[in-house]
Design a protein around this motif. Structure first.
Motif, mmCIF file in Angstrom:
data_model
loop_
_atom_site.group_PDB
_atom_site.id
_atom_site.type_symbol
_atom_site.label_atom_id
_atom_site.label_comp_id
_atom_site.label_asym_id
_atom_site.label_seq_id
_atom_site.Cartn_x
_atom_site.Cartn_y
_atom_site.Cartn_z
ATOM 1 N N UNK A 831 0.766 -1.029 -0.018
ATOM 2 C CA UNK A 831 -0.196 -0.145 0.046
ATOM 3 C C UNK A 831 0.794 1.350 -0.100
ATOM 4 N N UNK A 832 0.391 2.414 -0.633
ATOM 5 C CA UNK A 832 1.088 3.716 -0.748
ATOM 6 C C UNK A 832 -0.088 4.529 -0.327
ATOM 7 N N UNK A 833 0.584 5.630 0.330
ATOM 8 C CA UNK A 833 -0.680 6.727 0.578
ATOM 9 C C UNK A 833 0.071 8.201 0.343
ATOM 10 N N UNK A 848 1.035 17.904 5.763
ATOM 11 C CA UNK A 848 0.833 16.755 5.048
ATOM 12 C C UNK A 848 1.892 15.705 5.439
ATOM 13 N N UNK A 849 2.913 16.022 6.120
ATOM 14 C CA UNK A 849 3.890 14.988 6.655
ATOM 15 C C UNK A 849 3.426 14.386 7.934
ATOM 16 N N UNK A 859 -1.060 1.598 8.062
ATOM 17 C CA UNK A 859 -0.801 0.505 7.185
ATOM 18 C C UNK A 859 0.599 -0.464 7.358
ATOM 19 N N UNK A 860 0.854 -0.149 8.671
ATOM 20 C CA UNK A 860 1.972 -1.005 9.233
ATOM 21 C C UNK A 860 3.358 -0.478 8.580
ATOM 22 N N UNK A 861 3.426 0.863 8.315
ATOM 23 C CA UNK A 861 4.909 1.352 7.786
ATOM 24 C C UNK A 861 5.086 2.542 8.455
ATOM 25 N N UNK A 862 5.570 3.542 7.550
ATOM 26 C CA UNK A 862 6.021 4.675 8.109
ATOM 27 C C UNK A 862 6.061 5.796 6.835
ATOM 28 N N UNK A 870 3.305 14.815 0.808
ATOM 29 C CA UNK A 870 4.090 13.929 1.544
ATOM 30 C C UNK A 870 3.399 12.496 1.275
ATOM 31 N N UNK A 871 4.239 11.264 1.210
ATOM 32 C CA UNK A 871 4.093 10.088 0.907
ATOM 33 C C UNK A 871 4.432 9.008 2.072
ATOM 34 N N UNK A 872 3.788 7.967 2.172
ATOM 35 C CA UNK A 872 4.102 6.966 2.967
ATOM 36 C C UNK A 872 3.635 5.638 2.455
#
Length: 882
Positions: A831-833, A848-849, A859-862, A870-872
């Motif tokens: 997954x990407x957000x 945004x960050x 989503x279990x990430x960072x 911003x992107x995660x």
């Protein structure tokens, strides 16, 4: 007196006194325990250990040395240097204490007009071992030194051994009093800055059976033949004779320091003198540059090329520390083109080969600087991202594995990582980095040891070698009748090898070629009544001894058994083709590219060869084709191949090329193909005429490091198989696209152009769909605490798609009121957000960050980024809805 003149006088004096002048061994020496030669007596170790008989009773040399354990300390004091030269005179059972003392005193105190060094006798002190009354008396009896300047010192200072069982003995050190401005009176026991050691005379007279520490060892009595080993630091004596404070100010080093100071606008020594206290950082950096430029010059001159492990890593580190030091001094442009020629000009007075080989040397060094400058640019970007990720997760310490990745993958120095991270308020887990480095080194060391020695310790091989050398018959025959004189399994000597086991066999004679000079070992069999062993590797664990690694098919094989050692003839033929083919390709390279395209390494096995050579930039298809043609013309011309033995000076006189990094004895083997067309020092096996190499086809050319290229080729039947495979592929393709072979290239080019056009059209349609979707999504905005908010699960979408859509949506929503866009998708099952905010939203403190971190945690990430975009990401695609 210039350093080159000091060197000349030393060798001339001892040659006049009956010593054979022995050339310096290369810095890269064939000793499994050494990365580089680090002492003047290294090449004489087999004679001192009794493994071989010395070819002379007396010898003298000026040995090039590298010590790497103090690289971090270079420049911080005036004593530490990486490269240095050690003057030495050696006696192998000839003269002993009295002779060594008399010769040293004569050279030091004879006037310069008479060919000596002209040191004032009243400024000289000597130390002797506490219990060595003989040496103390000899100094007083044979020189003008008074007894009160003969100082007694203990084991820690005045006893020498190799750190392993073998010869040892007391030593006597000679010191020069530099005067009261350097420290207090009282001799070397009081102050070794004022009283500078210039010469150490080692009296090898005892056999040590166990060595636990420098001062804790057991002796078994006197050696049957007593030996002399002396070491005079050339840089030390040069500083005295030139009237300067330290090695950085002598004529071979200071010109580089001076040039670096000019380039950076610094003034060396204006912040501190030779007195106690820490040096100014600028002075330290200038010394680093002076030392490392000279050391790098000498290493490349002896065939080392930059790399990521072993010797290559040491060179890479020296060059990069030089570049880094110049940048810290304020110099941002390429610096080596201005510094390296200065060092070459000074050092070539003693080593003229540096001037003749400077095109190759500079090519390698300058390419490494260019590569490192690119590394600094890319590594800085990667480091910035790692620091940002660390801060985004709320941490203040960069993980050790991140620092290790920067170092190991991108070549980013740890000291640079530490400094640049600190500038951004983040410290580095240095302990974690060091642990990973240690683990990597341990793995590399274990792998190398397992391959080279089959896990046997060196002492086992030394014991077997003491019984005599292996009679090497590989040049003369493929089958030898032999006797088993040693068996080793799991590193221990055994009486027999049983069926199903693997071990090493030492024979009194062998036809098997042991891996060396880039040629892999022969394969074959060792047989006798009831025993059959497959030979899978052959090595030289110590000089003069050949060990066969075997798999016992039937047996057992016992110590003392008579056997037949048989090389696989097809294997040997193909190996000879490959090795001779390597020489042919090397000669073709030099004919096409010029004499600076020198071989720096090679590897060949039956049917295949690769050759590394000094060159900047890739070779065009036309150049590769020309090299291949020149090589095959030499094969067609059926040139005679011969091997002759001569002295090393004779070989150099006839223009024989030496492989960098190889160590050669006084008698060397010169292999010629077509006389002077190809003339190289080589110990490998070869065909008798070049036509026997068979067809040769170049299969690839690539970069293997800064200024070093690699060319690969097949020969003989392997070349035929390779060409047949290529022909079959062409036939299949022509059938597939329905054209003649000559039309294939144009047809494939046309198909690729159509595919690219189709891909562009698909991308245009895709972007149109993204824009249309964004238009529809803008109408779905909802009010959340006074802000317009759009969220959307885009399904299968890339990060680029999500960013484009988010930016378009933010524009459509305008800046009339606070707006936030949050989009998620899944790419490659992850997954990407992406979150975007407009100006009014940011004015209200909506960033945004910060929002993307909340989503990414779900989503279990960072993730992270700027306040406006911003992107995660994460690992659980099922949580996109949440």
């Amino acid at each position: 007196m210039e350093t080159a003149e000091i060197r000349r006088r030393f060798l001339t004096f001892f040659e006049r006194n009956g010593h054979t002048v022995v050339p310096s061994a290369p810095l890269v020496y064939d000793d499994p325990n050494l990365l580089f030669v680090n002492a003047g007596m290294v090449q004489f170790k087999p004679y001192f250990l009794g493994q071989e008989s010395a070819p002379w009773d007396r010898a003298t040399t000026v040995q090039k040395c590298i010590r790497t354990q103090d690289i971090e300390e270079v420049g911080k004091t005036s004593r530490h240097g990486t490269f240095f030269q050690m003057n030495g005179n050696f006696s192998f059972g000839d003269y002993f204490k009295e002779g060594a003392i008399r010769l040293a005193w004569e050279l030091l105190t004879t006037s310069q007009d008479a060919g000596g060094f002209g040191l004032a006798p009243e400024r000289l002190w000597v130390t002797v071992f506490t219990e060595d009354d003989e040496a103390a008396d000899l100094w007083v009896a044979n020189t003008a030194i008074p007894r009160e300047r003969v100082v007694r010192r203990g084991l820690a200072d005045n006893y020498w051994h190799m750190g392993v069982p073998g010869p040892g003995g007391p030593c006597s050190e000679i010191y020069y009093d530099r005067g009261p401005e350097y420290g207090p009176e009282g001799g070397p026991a009081v102050d070794e800055d004022r009283f500078l050691e210039v010469w150490n005379l080692v009296f090898m007279e005892e056999l040590l059976t166990a060595v636990r520490t420098k001062v804790d060892f057991d002796t078994a009595g006197e050696l049957p033949r007593k030996n002399i080993d002396t070491g005079m630091g050339l840089e030390r004596i040069a500083s005295i004779l030139q009237g300067v404070d330290n090695l950085y100010e002598i004529d071979e080093v200071y010109p580089v320091l001076e040039r670096a100071a000019e380039m950076t606008g610094k003034k060396y020594g204006e912040h501190s003198g030779h007195t106690a206290g820490e040096s100014h950082p600028d002075d330290v950096r200038l010394r680093v540059v002076a030392d490392h430029v000279r050391s790098s010059l000498m290493l490349i001159g002896d065939g080392v090329t930059p790399g990521n492990e072993g010797r290559g890593y040491v060179l890479r580190r020296l060059l990069r520390r030089t570049i880094r030091a110049m940048r810290l001094l304020g110099y941002e442009d390429p610096c080596l083109p201005q510094l390296l020629p200065v060092s070459m000009e000074r050092m070539s007075r003693s080593y003229p080969e540096l001037e003749s080989g400077f095109a190759r040397i500079s090519q390698i060094a300058y390419a490494e600087e260019d590569a490192f400058r690119r590394t600094l640019a890319s590594g800085t970007t990667i480091l910035d991202a790692a620091v940002a990720e660390t801060k985004a997760s709320g941490g203040s310490r960069l993980a050790g594995d991140k620092a290790f990745q920067l170092h190991d993958t991108y070549g980013f120095p740890i000291d640079l990582t530490l400094e640049m991270a600190a500038e951004q308020g983040v410290e580095v887990d240095r302990e974690g980095f060091v642990r990973l480095m240690d683990e990597q080194r341990a793995r590399a060391k274990a792998d190398a040891k397992a391959k080279r020695h089959g896990h046997a310790n060196t002492e086992v091989w030394k014991e077997l070698r003491a019984d005599g050398p292996t009679d090497f018959r590989a040049y003369l025959e493929l089958t030898s009748e032999a006797k088993v004189v040693g068996l080793v399994r799991d590193g221990e000597r055994v009486e027999e090898l049983e069926p199903g086991t693997r071990g090493q066999v030492v024979l009194d004679r062998t036809p098997f070629y042991a891996e060396s000079g880039g040629q892999i070992a022969d394969e074959g069999a060792i047989t006798s009544d009831g025993s059959h062993l497959r030979v899978v590797d052959v090595q030289r664990p110590v000089k003069g001894l050949i060990a066969h690694t075997v798999e016992v098919v039937t047996g057992p094989l016992r110590l003392g058994q008579e056997v037949s050692a048989e090389v696989d003839p097809q294997w040997r033929l193909a190996a000879c083709q490959a090795h001779s083919g390597t020489h042919v390709v090397h000669a073709a390279l030099r004919q096409v590219l010029g004499p600076s395209a020198l071989q720096s390494g090679s590897y060949n096995k039956p049917g295949y060869l690769r050759l590394d050579f000094a060159w900047n930039g890739g070779l065009s298809a036309q150049t590769r084709s020309e090299i291949e043609e020149v090589a095959n013309l030499a094969v067609r011309d059926d040139l005679p191949v011969s091997a002759t033995y001569m002295t090393l000076p004779e070989a150099r006189a006839v223009g024989a090329l030496a492989l960098f990094g190889e160590t050669y004895d006084e008698q060397v083997r010169v292999v010629e193909i077509g006389g002077p067309w190809s003339r190289e020092l080589c110990g490998g096996t070869h065909v008798q005429h070049s036509s026997q190499v068979g067809p040769l086809t170049v299969t690839g050319e690539s970069s293997v490091g800064s200024g070093v290229r690699r060319i690969e080729a097949f020969v003989g039947m392997e070349a035929m198989r390779y060409l047949a495979k290529e022909r079959a592929i062409v036939a299949e393709l022509t059938e597939l696209v329905k054209v003649q072979p000559g039309e294939l290239k144009d047809r494939v080019a046309g198909l690729l152009a159509r595919v690219r056009d189709a891909e562009k059209e698909l991308e245009r349609l895709h972007q149109a769909q993204v824009v249309a979707a964004a238009g529809r999504l803008a109408d779905t905005a909802v009010d959340v605490n006074g802000a317009r908010f759009v969220s959307h699960d885009a399904g299968a979408a890339t990060a680029d798609d999500l960013r484009s859509m988010a930016l378009d949506l933010r524009t459509r929503l305008g800046d009339g009121a606070p707006s936030v866009v949050a989009l998620a998708g899944v790419t490659k099952e992850r997954p990407v957000v992406v979150v975007a905010t407009n100006g009014p939203a940011r004015e209200r403190g909506v960033r945004a960050g910060e929002l993307v971190r909340i989503a990414a945690q779900t989503l279990g990430g960072g993730g992270g980024g700027k306040d406006d975009l911003a992107q995660g990401g994460g690992s659980d695609a099922a949580k996109v809805g949440d």
